[in-house]
Motif scaffolding. Structure first.
Motif, PDB file in Angstrom:
ATOM      1  N   LEU A 156      30.477  50.642  38.504  1.00 13.90           N
ATOM      2  CA  LEU A 156      30.910  49.665  39.462  1.00 13.90           C
ATOM      3  C   LEU A 156      29.390  49.156  39.852  1.00 13.90           C
ATOM      4  CD1 LEU A 156      33.973  50.693  41.386  1.00 13.90           C
ATOM      5  CD2 LEU A 156      33.811  49.516  39.187  1.00 13.90           C
ATOM      6  N   ALA A 157      29.507  47.955  40.179  1.00 13.78           N
ATOM      7  CA  ALA A 157      28.055  47.355  40.786  1.00 13.78           C
ATOM      8  C   ALA A 157      28.551  46.198  41.591  1.00 13.78           C
ATOM      9  CB  ALA A 157      27.185  46.609  39.621  1.00 13.78           C
ATOM     10  N   GLU A 158      27.762  46.078  42.880  1.00 17.03           N
ATOM     11  CA  GLU A 158      27.777  45.046  43.925  1.00 17.03           C
ATOM     12  C   GLU A 158      26.662  44.295  43.733  1.00 17.03           C
ATOM     13  OE1 GLU A 158      28.761  46.914  47.321  1.00 17.03           O
ATOM     14  OE2 GLU A 158      30.668  47.105  47.202  1.00 17.03           O
ATOM     15  N   GLU A 159      26.601  42.991  43.796  1.00 17.85           N
ATOM     16  CA  GLU A 159      25.320  41.976  43.863  1.00 17.85           C
ATOM     17  C   GLU A 159      25.633  41.239  45.062  1.00 17.85           C
ATOM     18  OE1 GLU A 159      24.348  40.119  40.453  1.00 17.85           O
ATOM     19  OE2 GLU A 159      23.728  38.250  41.558  1.00 17.85           O
ATOM     20  N   SER A 160      24.887  41.206  46.016  1.00 19.67           N
ATOM     21  CA  SER A 160      25.095  40.303  47.202  1.00 19.67           C
ATOM     22  C   SER A 160      24.184  39.140  46.958  1.00 19.67           C
ATOM     23  CB  SER A 160      24.533  41.190  48.543  1.00 19.67           C
ATOM     24  OG  SER A 160      24.157  40.304  49.295  1.00 19.67           O
ATOM     25  N   LEU A 191      31.144  43.773  40.301  1.00 19.92           N
ATOM     26  CA  LEU A 191      31.161  43.577  38.860  1.00 19.92           C
ATOM     27  C   LEU A 191      31.042  45.131  38.001  1.00 19.92           C
ATOM     28  CD1 LEU A 191      27.805  41.486  39.085  1.00 19.92           C
ATOM     29  CD2 LEU A 191      30.017  40.513  38.789  1.00 19.92           C
ATOM     30  N   ARG A 192      31.439  44.816  36.866  1.00 17.57           N
ATOM     31  CA  ARG A 192      31.386  46.232  36.050  1.00 17.57           C
ATOM     32  C   ARG A 192      30.079  46.247  35.179  1.00 17.57           C
ATOM     33  NH1 ARG A 192      35.220  49.611  35.600  1.00 17.57           N
ATOM     34  NH2 ARG A 192      37.087  48.531  35.815  1.00 17.57           N
ATOM     35  N   LYS A 193      29.338  47.450  35.266  1.00 15.52           N
ATOM     36  CA  LYS A 193      28.078  47.306  34.470  1.00 15.52           C
ATOM     37  C   LYS A 193      28.522  47.865  33.190  1.00 15.52           C
ATOM     38  CE  LYS A 193      26.410  50.485  37.437  1.00 15.52           C
ATOM     39  NZ  LYS A 193      25.700  51.480  38.335  1.00 15.52           N
ATOM     40  N   ARG A 194      27.362  47.797  32.181  1.00 15.84           N
ATOM     41  CA  ARG A 194      27.800  47.831  30.828  1.00 15.84           C
ATOM     42  C   ARG A 194      28.162  49.361  30.518  1.00 15.84           C
ATOM     43  NH1 ARG A 194      23.503  44.418  28.103  1.00 15.84           N
ATOM     44  NH2 ARG A 194      24.133  42.509  28.701  1.00 15.84           N
ATOM     45  N   ASN A 195      27.691  50.268  31.426  1.00 15.88           N
ATOM     46  CA  ASN A 195      28.027  51.661  31.227  1.00 15.88           C
ATOM     47  C   ASN A 195      29.564  51.856  31.875  1.00 15.88           C
ATOM     48  OD1 ASN A 195      27.955  52.001  33.937  1.00 15.88           O
ATOM     49  ND2 ASN A 195      25.883  53.279  33.853  1.00 15.88           N
ATOM     50  N   GLY A 196      30.220  50.954  32.228  1.00 10.88           N
ATOM     51  CA  GLY A 196      31.423  51.091  33.006  1.00 10.88           C
ATOM     52  C   GLY A 196      31.474  51.276  34.170  1.00 10.88           C
ATOM     53  N   PHE A 218      39.760  43.377  35.182  1.00 10.76           N
ATOM     54  CA  PHE A 218      39.073  42.062  35.511  1.00 10.76           C
ATOM     55  C   PHE A 218      38.399  42.174  37.040  1.00 10.76           C
ATOM     56  CE2 PHE A 218      41.913  40.289  32.228  1.00 10.76           C
ATOM     57  CZ  PHE A 218      41.020  39.859  31.366  1.00 10.76           C
ATOM     58  N   PHE A 219      39.248  43.139  37.794  1.00  9.39           N
ATOM     59  CA  PHE A 219      38.745  43.131  39.392  1.00  9.39           C
ATOM     60  C   PHE A 219      38.374  44.406  39.360  1.00  9.39           C
ATOM     61  CE2 PHE A 219      42.284  39.622  39.577  1.00  9.39           C
ATOM     62  CZ  PHE A 219      41.307  38.802  39.165  1.00  9.39           C
ATOM     63  N   PRO A 220      37.168  45.073  39.007  1.00  9.93           N
ATOM     64  CA  PRO A 220      37.011  46.622  38.911  1.00  9.93           C
ATOM     65  C   PRO A 220      36.825  47.120  40.542  1.00  9.93           C
ATOM     66  CG  PRO A 220      34.979  45.322  38.326  1.00  9.93           C
ATOM     67  CD  PRO A 220      36.372  44.380  38.321  1.00  9.93           C
ATOM     68  N   GLY A 221      37.558  47.930  40.918  1.00 13.94           N
ATOM     69  CA  GLY A 221      37.284  48.695  42.145  1.00 13.94           C
ATOM     70  C   GLY A 221      38.543  48.520  43.026  1.00 13.94           C
TER      71      GLY A 221
END
Lengths: 465, 465
Positions: free
Chosen positions: B98-102, B91-96, B278-281
């Motif tokens: 990258l974030a991962e969530e398992s 995902l992309r965080k509000r601040n731009g 749409f597909f960050p990273g």
């Protein structure tokens, strides 16, 4: 005017023949390929019994023939029809006696027309025969098509060889098990569904009276010639449609389990009992030995419902009639919808026929066929669904009070308040030319109003009698 | 013990191979006919790209292989898998940033397994090769079958000739465009539907790290190897599944209109922008030139949903796997359901195998196949529908609070109140062997309870946090 094109029609039934006629009238080179032999050839075995002999012709079919550019066609066709102004329900009274109840199809007296499939088909073939730009190829079976390269291959039965045919447009009017549709599915992502209905059918005959009736020696019909006769059995149904010779072509519709039970009794006495119980009076028109013989000799056939989308591929192929939307016979619209397909298809082709810079005949056909699919598939789905629903209406709902009440209210509104434009769904389908999907939408709207009106009338104590 | 029968299997993919193994273990004479050449032959072009390379193997597939009578098979297969214990959402965080969530698949820590389709297929073929009662016929295309007379005709590519084959039972494991099913439709009244989903797919690769990671020089995976990675795009989605060599096989799913737009840009800069948006990273794992090359060179393929009923004809033919129920790949159950078909089919055949007076092998097979259709079609329909629904879950619902809440509540119930037998639908599908239709029924029941419980908790002020 559009450039001359090479149009091949696969299937020489009524729908394919009309498509050939429309194409020929536009000056195209037309070739008709038919799997079977020429049905006008006396050595040809009669039409196989997988299609019903008698059909109900109504406005959509007539209108399509009206626009075929052959005024004689309509006159001739209409001369060979018998008007059916309504249903005749055959019932048993509480006291055991027989009762008939006539339900007119239309408050304005319009009729649907009983017609012989073979006669109509022959008439169309005869007209095509006289056209210089039409060629027939009987006993030709489509085995393969390359729709990108506009080539088709047919197996020729007599020569046991294969011929290759080039075309600009291939029109598939080759029925429910369409070979054209099969080939199209290799080239386009077609959504497709086929569904067998839990009902089989078998044909019977009511023979003409030999010496006419007492009142009129020329009247050979044993029951009213101007009705579609229904013996509603709730879970099954028997119907009779008049023929010009005074006979009636009759059909039994029933679930496979009922057929299996009746088939198991080889002597047939159970069949006669079954008829006497559920279809009162039939055995007085069809002697039991004849009834049993028909049941044992005539095939017991399935009913199929087919939907597909798109109806075309690119600029090279399109399916019409049963090939695009085989439906159950309970709205009498199968052939009418197929003939209407032809009118709408050629209307759409005409619309894109004007030569414009940067376009080719193929690019214009591609646009036209694309629009045809967009316009016609919702209507094909709508009439398929209506036909399924009408089976319930014919075999059961016709007996209910609420059905009769709604019919009476709607007809009263149609007759006494004509400026409302009120019409029953049946009238819109059978006596109009509005798109089927629009008929469904209008009918749903009317249903809401009727419900409100009924509630008002009931609570207001108006008494609908 | 059942008499020896002649069983032919059409299709040598994983499902067909397992069917051949089950038949061979029962002592029958088995012949496998495959359209393509032997995929183990080094001169064979690699598996065509119309099927995904990587698959998710889960309990139903494993269980079917467990009962194949080849203990070595399971050990070998399991050794070549990579466990994926959950989804990793990118995902992309509000601040731009990258974030991962398992999101683990199972509250009890069970995993689904990434496996190479080709590797599994080869292993099954190798085992079959050693069995004396199994024969292979590659480059054989089914062209016709007479299912009343138990004869089939195959076109042999190399010899350009046709061979006739007799059989007791033909098992069609020949995929979505099954020739066996096509032949069956000529003999039985099959309800059939095919529907193209408004989504295309295209494969990409994330290459292994050349020198491993800093922490572990042996770890060549660029992202977690123990997850199925998802970049949920609401209307489209990108996923990555690990391979043993450290690479990931990735798939882009998007509507045809999106594909068309991206295809129109020949330089591919729009594609890179699209991915970055749409597909960050992703472009940090797949260099843009490689991303563009894959999109331009790999095929853009449709997804099809197929349902049919019956799955068999009389005593002579049956379809399994995609031939019976091609589904979209979003539940990772396509191959698992196909392998499970084989287990249930042979269980049912075994049940009717006992010789009884007045029965023949054919009459007993007819009863068994009839039961197989009755039992299996509701489950085939159920998993087809679940797979369609899961596309919405994977690309959009995973992001919603209500989805996460329900998952958390259900997992808590499953872990802390185990005697309730509470399990998520995903766990029942992927880690259990209950019939799919029963899973759907239980899950609907649980949904009602969850709604009541949530309402209670909310109104009761219990605070679910």
């Amino acid at each position: 005017m559009e450039e001359k094109q090479r149009i091949i029609v696969v299937g020489a039934g009524p729908v394919g023949s009309l498509a050939a006629l429309y194409a020929a009238n536009r000056g195209h080179d037309v070739e008709i390929y038919e799997l079977r032999s020429d049905l006008r050839d006396p050595s040809t075995t009669p039409l196989n019994f997988t299609r019903s002999i008698n059909l109900a012709l109504s406005e959509r079919g007539i209108n399509a023939m009206r626009h075929a550019g052959q005024p004689k066609l309509i006159d001739h066709v209409m001369g060979a029809t018998i008007p059916m102004r309504g249903r005749m329900l055959h019932l048993r009274k509480r006291n055991g006696g027989l009762a008939e109840e006539s339900q007119d199809y239309d408050a304005h007296g319009r009729s649907i027309l009983a017609i012989d499939r073979g006669g109509l088909n022959k008439r169309l073939l005869d007209i095509l025969e006289e056209m210089p730009n039409v060629k027939f190829f009987f006993n030709h079976k489509l085995t393969r098509a390359d729709l990108e390269k506009n080539k088709a291959w047919f197996h020729v039965r007599e020569a046991d060889s294969s011929v290759q045919v080039d075309f600009d447009l291939m029109i598939g009017a080759d029925g429910a098990h369409s070979a054209v549709r099969q080939q199209m599915m290799k080239f386009t992502r077609m959504d497709y569904s086929q569904q067998y209905i839990d009902t089989l059918w078998c044909e019977f005959q009511i023979q003409p009276r030999e010496n006419g009736s007492e009142a009129d020696p020329n009247n050979k019909f044993r029951i009213s010639p101007n009705h579609l006769h229904i013996w509603p059995g709730r879970n099954f149904m028997f119907i009779a449609i008049p023929s010009e010779d005074g006979s009636f072509t009759c059909t039994l519709f029933a679930p496979p389990a009922v057929f299996a039970e009746l088939e198991a009794d080889l002597k047939g006495s159970q069949l006669v009992e079954f008829f006497d119980k559920f279809f009162p009076g039939v055995t007085s028109h069809i002697p039991p030995p004849e009834l049993i013989a028909s049941f044992q000799q005539n095939p017991h056939l399935p009913l199929i419902n087919i939907k597909c989308k798109p109806h075309h591929f690119s600029s090279s192929a399109v399916v019409v009639g049963d090939a695009a939307h085989a439906m159950v016979p309970f709205y009498g619209q199968g052939m009418n919808a197929g003939l209407e397909d032809v009118r709408i298809l050629f209307n759409t082709l005409d619309k894109y026929a004007t030569t414009e810079a940067g376009t080719t005949p193929a690019s214009r056909r591609a646009l036209a066929l694309n629009e045809y699919t967009a316009v016609r598939t919702p209507d094909a789905f709508a009439i398929n669904d209506l036909a399924l629903q009408n089976y319930v209406e014919m075999r059961a709902s016709v007996l209910s009070t609420s059905y009769r009440l709604r019919k009476a209210i709607e007809e009263a509104l149609s007759v006494y308040v004509p400026w409302l434009g009120w019409q029953t769904k049946y009238s819109r389908v059978s006596f109009g030319n509005e798109p089927y999907s629009l008929v469904v939408a209008k009918s749903e709207h009317q249903a809401v109003l009727i419900t409100r009106f009924s509630a008002l009338a009931t609570f207001g104590g108006a008494g609908l009698g």
